[in-house]
Design a protein around this motif. Structure first.
Motif, PDB file in Angstrom:
ATOM      1  N   GLY A   1      -5.706   2.401  -4.842  1.00 41.63           N
ATOM      2  CA  GLY A   1      -4.806   1.799  -5.817  1.00 41.63           C
ATOM      3  C   GLY A   1      -3.460   1.451  -5.230  1.00 41.63           C
ATOM      4  N   SER A   2      -2.956   2.283  -4.309  1.00 41.69           N
ATOM      5  CA  SER A   2      -1.662   2.022  -3.688  1.00 41.69           C
ATOM      6  C   SER A   2      -1.711   0.783  -2.801  1.00 41.69           C
ATOM      7  CB  SER A   2      -1.241   3.244  -2.874  1.00 41.69           C
ATOM      8  OG  SER A   2       0.048   3.080  -2.344  1.00 41.69           O
TER       9      SER A   2
ATOM     10  N   GLN B   1      -1.675  -2.442  -4.789  1.00 42.17           N
ATOM     11  CA  GLN B   1      -0.336  -2.808  -5.245  1.00 42.17           C
ATOM     12  C   GLN B   1       0.515  -3.361  -4.103  1.00 42.17           C
ATOM     13  OE1 GLN B   1       1.241   0.739  -7.056  1.00 42.17           O
ATOM     14  NE2 GLN B   1       0.286   0.313  -9.044  1.00 42.17           N
ATOM     15  N   GLU B   2       0.443  -2.699  -2.947  1.00 43.67           N
ATOM     16  CA  GLU B   2       1.315  -3.067  -1.832  1.00 43.67           C
ATOM     17  C   GLU B   2       0.969  -4.431  -1.237  1.00 43.67           C
ATOM     18  OE1 GLU B   2       4.010  -1.637  -0.506  1.00 43.67           O
ATOM     19  OE2 GLU B   2       3.974  -0.059  -2.038  1.00 43.67           O
TER      20      GLU B   2
ATOM     21  N   GLU C   1       0.197  -7.178  -2.440  1.00 42.46           N
ATOM     22  CA  GLU C   1       0.702  -8.352  -3.154  1.00 42.46           C
ATOM     23  C   GLU C   1       2.216  -8.485  -3.076  1.00 42.46           C
ATOM     24  OE1 GLU C   1      -1.245 -10.593  -4.300  1.00 42.46           O
ATOM     25  OE2 GLU C   1      -3.054  -9.422  -3.860  1.00 42.46           O
ATOM     26  N   LYS C   2       2.886  -7.622  -2.330  1.00 33.56           N
ATOM     27  CA  LYS C   2       4.341  -7.667  -2.256  1.00 33.56           C
ATOM     28  C   LYS C   2       4.803  -8.697  -1.228  1.00 33.56           C
ATOM     29  CE  LYS C   2       5.220  -3.068  -4.070  1.00 33.56           C
ATOM     30  NZ  LYS C   2       5.874  -1.758  -3.854  1.00 33.56           N
TER      31      LYS C   2
END
Length: 314
Positions: free
Chosen positions: A202-203, A206-207, A209-210
């Motif tokens: 999950g982390s 998220q990361e 797409e930064k």
């Protein structure tokens, strides 16, 4: 006052409440340790029972017992076991080394395996191999530890006779010990890895797409190089926090593993002490585990501060 100093003060306050709970919780259980010590079928005069209770210090008011408990702790005296008839400190030392031999490699291998597999599963979510690993770790994550233990023990221990069915050793040499530890460590490693896998996946989702990831792609970083050189460090911050939580989780999970594999570690010591209402042993074991979990959390805070510059700035 620094952030870590404030954390240390909060841990000391938490330790005070933990020590108090260690005293009151065993006494909140139904049952009488003296009756358990004598046996329910044993017939004794009331005066004899009261004399035993007086020798154990259980006839005093609860506040006096609590003050005596703190007095003994300050002298580093964990008391004497009703059931095992031995010093609690020597009991814990004899059992803790085996539980630590079970928990430590499981925690290390589980963290490494879960973080690596979870990062790949989050980075390439639609690949066949990562989909399979996701389903596998979800199955482990949702299954009770004793269920997986019984399955592996039945197939690899009973049916195939590849590994021993119980105990930490037979002959005592290191190959024999490793053979006995393999299945329990494997099971606890899988459970630790499943938790780390879910968090890391999950982390990474998220990361990736930064904006810094898109910037690294624009500079020519692609594939796993981009993952492990840029994304992995930022995505692994929750794993650092989970490391301390896993420490307590694995100690609790070791109770079921040790019962299934008949391992004489801290788990079976706690289990036998609960059955016999052995207050000193329960107080000592819970205290040692709590101290180790608090130390692991404090170490995690220090590592988190070292890894993430934003925390140091705050």
């Amino acid at each position: 006052m620094s952030r870590l100093t404030k954390k240390a003060l909060r841990y000391l306050i938490a330790l005070f409440f933990i020590i108090s709970l260690n005293f009151f919780l065993p006494r909140a259980m139904p049952g009488d340790p003296v009756i358990n010590l004598l046996g329910e079928d044993f017939v004794a005069e009331k005066e004899a029972v009261e004399k035993i209770r007086e020798e154990l210090g259980l006839n005093q008011p609860i506040i006096i017992q609590y003050a005596e408990y703190w007095k003994n702790l300050l002298r580093l005296d964990l008391g004497y076991s009703y059931h095992f008839r031995a010093r609690v400190s020597s009991l814990i030392l004899s059992r803790l080394k085996w539980t630590f031999a079970l928990v430590a490699p499981s925690l290390i291998f589980g963290t490494i395996l879960g973080a690596y597999a979870g990062s790949l599963a989050g980075w390439r979510r639609k690949s066949l191999g990562n989909t399979f690993s996701f389903l596998f770790f979800v199955f482990i994550y949702c299954s009770p530890p004793f269920f997986i233990s019984l399955l592996l023990l039945y197939f690899f221990g009973f049916r195939l006779s590849l590994f021993p069915l119980k105990g930490f050793y037979t002959t005592g040499n290191w190959i024999d010990i490793l053979k006995h530890l393999f299945l329990p460590v494997l099971i606890m490693t899988l459970f630790s890895a499943s938790r780390n896998f879910m968090v890391m996946r999950g982390s990474v989702l998220q990361e990736k797409e930064k904006l810094y990831v898109w910037y690294a792609r624009a500079k020519g970083q692609l594939g796993n190089n981009l993952l492990f050189q840029h994304v992995f460090k930022n995505a692994s911050l929750p794993i650092v926090t989970l490391f301390a939580l896993d420490f307590g989780f694995l100690f609790a999970g070791a109770l079921f593993i040790e019962i299934v594999f008949s391992l004489n570690g801290m788990g079976t010591l706690i289990y036998q002490s609960i059955l016999s209402r052995d207050y000193p042993v329960l107080q000592g074991t819970f205290l040692i585990i709590s101290l180790m979990v608090i130390a692991a959390n404090y170490l995690t805070d220090w590592i988190y501060t070292w890894i993430d510059p934003r925390v140091r700035i705050e």
